[in-house]
Design a protein around this motif. Structure first.
Motif, PDB file in Angstrom:
ATOM      1  N   ARG A  46       0.840  -1.201   0.000  1.00  0.00           N
ATOM      2  CA  ARG A  46       0.000   0.000   0.000  1.00  0.00           C
ATOM      3  C   ARG A  46       0.874   1.249   0.000  1.00  0.00           C
ATOM      4  NH1 ARG A  46      -2.006   4.008   2.772  1.00  0.00           N
ATOM      5  NH2 ARG A  46      -4.075   4.758   2.221  1.00  0.00           N
ATOM      6  N   GLY A  47       1.897   1.271   0.826  1.00  0.00           N
ATOM      7  CA  GLY A  47       2.798   2.427   0.854  1.00  0.00           C
ATOM      8  C   GLY A  47       3.433   2.665  -0.506  1.00  0.00           C
ATOM      9  N   ALA A  48       3.856   1.583  -1.180  1.00  0.00           N
ATOM     10  CA  ALA A  48       4.504   1.714  -2.498  1.00  0.00           C
ATOM     11  C   ALA A  48       3.506   2.233  -3.537  1.00  0.00           C
ATOM     12  CB  ALA A  48       5.057   0.366  -2.934  1.00  0.00           C
ATOM     13  N   VAL A  49       2.276   1.747  -3.488  1.00  0.00           N
ATOM     14  CA  VAL A  49       1.256   2.199  -4.444  1.00  0.00           C
ATOM     15  C   VAL A  49       0.927   3.673  -4.194  1.00  0.00           C
ATOM     16  CG1 VAL A  49      -1.176   1.927  -5.108  1.00  0.00           C
ATOM     17  CG2 VAL A  49       0.296  -0.082  -4.898  1.00  0.00           C
ATOM     18  N   ASN A  50       0.900   4.070  -2.923  1.00  0.00           N
ATOM     19  CA  ASN A  50       0.691   5.497  -2.623  1.00  0.00           C
ATOM     20  C   ASN A  50       1.758   6.345  -3.304  1.00  0.00           C
ATOM     21  OD1 ASN A  50      -1.574   5.922  -1.130  1.00  0.00           O
ATOM     22  ND2 ASN A  50      -0.566   5.752   0.870  1.00  0.00           N
TER      23      ASN A  50
ATOM     24  N   ARG B  17      -5.707 -10.420  -8.966  1.00  0.00           N
ATOM     25  CA  ARG B  17      -6.448  -9.390  -9.723  1.00  0.00           C
ATOM     26  C   ARG B  17      -5.661  -8.083  -9.711  1.00  0.00           C
ATOM     27  NH1 ARG B  17     -11.225 -11.436  -7.637  1.00  0.00           N
ATOM     28  NH2 ARG B  17     -11.262  -9.908  -5.952  1.00  0.00           N
ATOM     29  N   ILE B  18      -5.111  -7.740  -8.542  1.00  0.00           N
ATOM     30  CA  ILE B  18      -4.334  -6.497  -8.449  1.00  0.00           C
ATOM     31  C   ILE B  18      -3.092  -6.591  -9.333  1.00  0.00           C
ATOM     32  CG2 ILE B  18      -3.026  -4.993  -6.911  1.00  0.00           C
ATOM     33  CD1 ILE B  18      -4.965  -5.864  -4.647  1.00  0.00           C
ATOM     34  N   ALA B  19      -2.467  -7.777  -9.363  1.00  0.00           N
ATOM     35  CA  ALA B  19      -1.294  -7.965 -10.231  1.00  0.00           C
ATOM     36  C   ALA B  19      -1.687  -7.702 -11.689  1.00  0.00           C
ATOM     37  CB  ALA B  19      -0.735  -9.375 -10.061  1.00  0.00           C
ATOM     38  N   GLY B  20      -2.885  -8.161 -12.069  1.00  0.00           N
ATOM     39  CA  GLY B  20      -3.376  -7.925 -13.436  1.00  0.00           C
ATOM     40  C   GLY B  20      -3.579  -6.444 -13.693  1.00  0.00           C
ATOM     41  N   GLN B  21      -4.123  -5.736 -12.680  1.00  0.00           N
ATOM     42  CA  GLN B  21      -4.321  -4.284 -12.816  1.00  0.00           C
ATOM     43  C   GLN B  21      -2.972  -3.583 -12.998  1.00  0.00           C
ATOM     44  OE1 GLN B  21      -7.027  -4.098  -9.123  1.00  0.00           O
ATOM     45  NE2 GLN B  21      -7.702  -2.307 -10.270  1.00  0.00           N
ATOM     46  N   LEU B  22      -1.963  -4.051 -12.279  1.00  0.00           N
ATOM     47  CA  LEU B  22      -0.623  -3.452 -12.385  1.00  0.00           C
ATOM     48  C   LEU B  22      -0.048  -3.658 -13.786  1.00  0.00           C
ATOM     49  CD1 LEU B  22       1.339  -4.160  -9.072  1.00  0.00           C
ATOM     50  CD2 LEU B  22       0.983  -1.947 -10.169  1.00  0.00           C
ATOM     51  N   GLU B  23      -0.300  -4.869 -14.354  1.00  0.00           N
ATOM     52  CA  GLU B  23       0.176  -5.120 -15.728  1.00  0.00           C
ATOM     53  C   GLU B  23      -0.482  -4.132 -16.700  1.00  0.00           C
ATOM     54  OE1 GLU B  23      -0.654  -9.266 -16.331  1.00  0.00           O
ATOM     55  OE2 GLU B  23       0.757  -9.832 -14.730  1.00  0.00           O
ATOM     56  N   ALA B  24      -1.733  -3.816 -16.446  1.00  0.00           N
ATOM     57  CA  ALA B  24      -2.439  -2.852 -17.316  1.00  0.00           C
ATOM     58  C   ALA B  24      -1.803  -1.469 -17.183  1.00  0.00           C
ATOM     59  CB  ALA B  24      -3.911  -2.805 -16.934  1.00  0.00           C
ATOM     60  N   VAL B  25      -1.370  -1.136 -15.957  1.00  0.00           N
ATOM     61  CA  VAL B  25      -0.681   0.162 -15.770  1.00  0.00           C
ATOM     62  C   VAL B  25       0.616   0.166 -16.579  1.00  0.00           C
ATOM     63  CG1 VAL B  25       0.521   1.667 -14.107  1.00  0.00           C
ATOM     64  CG2 VAL B  25      -1.677   0.618 -13.492  1.00  0.00           C
ATOM     65  N   GLU B  26       1.358  -0.942 -16.493  1.00  0.00           N
ATOM     66  CA  GLU B  26       2.635  -1.014 -17.228  1.00  0.00           C
ATOM     67  C   GLU B  26       2.395  -0.889 -18.730  1.00  0.00           C
ATOM     68  OE1 GLU B  26       5.345  -4.124 -16.070  1.00  0.00           O
ATOM     69  OE2 GLU B  26       6.603  -3.789 -17.847  1.00  0.00           O
ATOM     70  N   ALA B  36      -4.544  10.380 -18.895  1.00  0.00           N
ATOM     71  CA  ALA B  36      -5.706  10.319 -17.992  1.00  0.00           C
ATOM     72  C   ALA B  36      -6.042   8.871 -17.700  1.00  0.00           C
ATOM     73  CB  ALA B  36      -6.887  11.036 -18.638  1.00  0.00           C
ATOM     74  N   LYS B  37      -5.851   8.006 -18.704  1.00  0.00           N
ATOM     75  CA  LYS B  37      -6.137   6.567 -18.510  1.00  0.00           C
ATOM     76  C   LYS B  37      -5.165   5.977 -17.488  1.00  0.00           C
ATOM     77  CE  LYS B  37      -6.463   2.096 -20.745  1.00  0.00           C
ATOM     78  NZ  LYS B  37      -5.990   1.243 -21.871  1.00  0.00           N
ATOM     79  N   THR B  38      -3.895   6.325 -17.642  1.00  0.00           N
ATOM     80  CA  THR B  38      -2.884   5.803 -16.702  1.00  0.00           C
ATOM     81  C   THR B  38      -3.212   6.267 -15.281  1.00  0.00           C
ATOM     82  OG1 THR B  38      -1.257   6.041 -18.483  1.00  0.00           O
ATOM     83  CG2 THR B  38      -0.402   5.683 -16.258  1.00  0.00           C
ATOM     84  N   LEU B  39      -3.611   7.530 -15.158  1.00  0.00           N
ATOM     85  CA  LEU B  39      -3.963   8.113 -13.857  1.00  0.00           C
ATOM     86  C   LEU B  39      -5.130   7.326 -13.252  1.00  0.00           C
ATOM     87  CD1 LEU B  39      -3.128  10.567 -12.144  1.00  0.00           C
ATOM     88  CD2 LEU B  39      -4.721  11.979 -13.463  1.00  0.00           C
ATOM     89  N   HIS B  40      -6.096   7.049 -14.095  1.00  0.00           N
ATOM     90  CA  HIS B  40      -7.287   6.305 -13.657  1.00  0.00           C
ATOM     91  C   HIS B  40      -6.917   4.887 -13.224  1.00  0.00           C
ATOM     92  CE1 HIS B  40     -11.530   5.180 -13.561  1.00  0.00           C
ATOM     93  NE2 HIS B  40     -11.198   4.085 -14.208  1.00  0.00           N
ATOM     94  N   LEU B  41      -6.075   4.227 -14.002  1.00  0.00           N
ATOM     95  CA  LEU B  41      -5.674   2.843 -13.689  1.00  0.00           C
ATOM     96  C   LEU B  41      -4.914   2.773 -12.363  1.00  0.00           C
ATOM     97  CD1 LEU B  41      -4.445   1.626 -17.226  1.00  0.00           C
ATOM     98  CD2 LEU B  41      -6.458   0.791 -15.971  1.00  0.00           C
ATOM     99  N   VAL B  42      -4.038   3.749 -12.152  1.00  0.00           N
ATOM    100  CA  VAL B  42      -3.222   3.748 -10.926  1.00  0.00           C
ATOM    101  C   VAL B  42      -4.099   4.021  -9.697  1.00  0.00           C
ATOM    102  CG1 VAL B  42      -1.462   5.081  -9.700  1.00  0.00           C
ATOM    103  CG2 VAL B  42      -1.036   4.334 -12.032  1.00  0.00           C
ATOM    104  N   ALA B  43      -5.043   4.936  -9.841  1.00  0.00           N
ATOM    105  CA  ALA B  43      -5.951   5.226  -8.715  1.00  0.00           C
ATOM    106  C   ALA B  43      -6.798   3.990  -8.406  1.00  0.00           C
ATOM    107  CB  ALA B  43      -6.843   6.429  -9.059  1.00  0.00           C
ATOM    108  N   ALA B  44      -7.139   3.230  -9.444  1.00  0.00           N
ATOM    109  CA  ALA B  44      -7.930   2.004  -9.231  1.00  0.00           C
ATOM    110  C   ALA B  44      -7.101   0.946  -8.498  1.00  0.00           C
ATOM    111  CB  ALA B  44      -8.412   1.460 -10.573  1.00  0.00           C
ATOM    112  N   VAL B  45      -5.810   0.858  -8.835  1.00  0.00           N
ATOM    113  CA  VAL B  45      -4.931  -0.085  -8.112  1.00  0.00           C
ATOM    114  C   VAL B  45      -4.912   0.283  -6.630  1.00  0.00           C
ATOM    115  CG1 VAL B  45      -2.510  -0.800  -7.769  1.00  0.00           C
ATOM    116  CG2 VAL B  45      -3.479  -0.684 -10.090  1.00  0.00           C
ATOM    117  N   ARG B  46      -4.813   1.556  -6.365  1.00  0.00           N
ATOM    118  CA  ARG B  46      -4.772   2.002  -4.963  1.00  0.00           C
ATOM    119  C   ARG B  46      -6.057   1.601  -4.223  1.00  0.00           C
ATOM    120  NH1 ARG B  46      -6.375   5.534  -1.306  1.00  0.00           N
ATOM    121  NH2 ARG B  46      -4.902   5.971   0.354  1.00  0.00           N
ATOM    122  N   GLY B  47      -7.186   1.787  -4.873  1.00  0.00           N
ATOM    123  CA  GLY B  47      -8.453   1.385  -4.252  1.00  0.00           C
ATOM    124  C   GLY B  47      -8.482  -0.111  -3.974  1.00  0.00           C
TER     125      GLY B  47
END
Lengths: 91, 91, 91, 91
Positions: A46-50, B17-26, B36-47
């Motif tokens: 979580r800290g890293a994602v922040n 699932r989160i690992a998959g979301q991270l791959e989408a960010v990459e 804006a898409k990257t921003l959205h994807l990263v905020a979703a990973v955080r959630g």
């Protein structure tokens, strides 16, 4: 993401590090590791994602809101995108 | 993590699932996708990671602090581990 | 809140300090102070409130979940209250 | 804070509501109210402060970074102030 290659590479490296941390969480879960360790690993993710979210918001703010030469409409759009991420960021 | 297999499997699925979301960010970063898409994807990973941390804290609290039959020392240790994750969680 | 008087007094002092910080925010808003100062004051209030929430969660966890002599039902209820605050805490 | 009076009045009202919530927390602490209630009140204060921080960041972003007619230097300064609040916001 049309930011400089150097920034982009740094972000990709950051994402890959977090992916590695997540793999460690999965190993801890499947290997029946001590719960406190799993708790610690997840809090570290979580800290890293922040930190990653901070970086991406900063890049977006500087590139798409504050940068010289943007139109007023481009700035307004960039600002809306940053605010959306911040509000989601706080959820 | 000596919780029930069902809980554990659910947590592992969540991590993947989160690992998959991270791959989408990459992919978004390396393919030069719209920021804006990257921003959205990263905020979703955080959630998603927030949700994972909630789940792991809950499991730890119920299994290692509140569960019947624990010694006072085991409860104190479990409580300390939860508090450490919460404080780190808020950083 | 049946915790020790010393803890309680410390929490009350903490609450009053935050109230003082909020008054400073109101003064900054009404006096037309520099926006960056208002932004800084508000972010500081948030940090102080985070610390307060940490303290209250810790007190509750130690007093109503981990403390010796509680019934299993009391522990389960205390744990549910802590989890509710943590989830709301993350919203 | 040179934003419109209407925005400012709304922010002042919001600050005063939070001050009222804090007074309720103090009453709960000093009256020995049920701990779960104190926990709930404090978590609610945190939610309200989060909302206040969102509002102030948004006002600053729109007024001091994205607004038409600012110089590049003013935008860079405004962006730095927003980023500082966001990073502190995540701590």
């Amino acid at each position: 993401m049309s930011h400089t290659h150097k920034d982009q590479d740094a972000l990709v490296m950051r994402v890959r590090r977090i992916a590695g941390q997540l793999e460690a969480v999965e190993r801890a879960l499947t290997s029946g590791a001590d719960c406190a360790k799993t708790l610690h690993l997840v809090a570290a993710v979580r800290g890293a994602v922040n930190g990653l979210v901070d970086e991406v918001i900063e890049a977006h703010l500087l590139e798409h809101v504050a940068a010289p030469g943007l139109t007023d409409a481009e700035r307004a759009e960039g600002a809306a995108e940053v605010l959306q991420a911040i509000r989601r960021y706080a959820k």
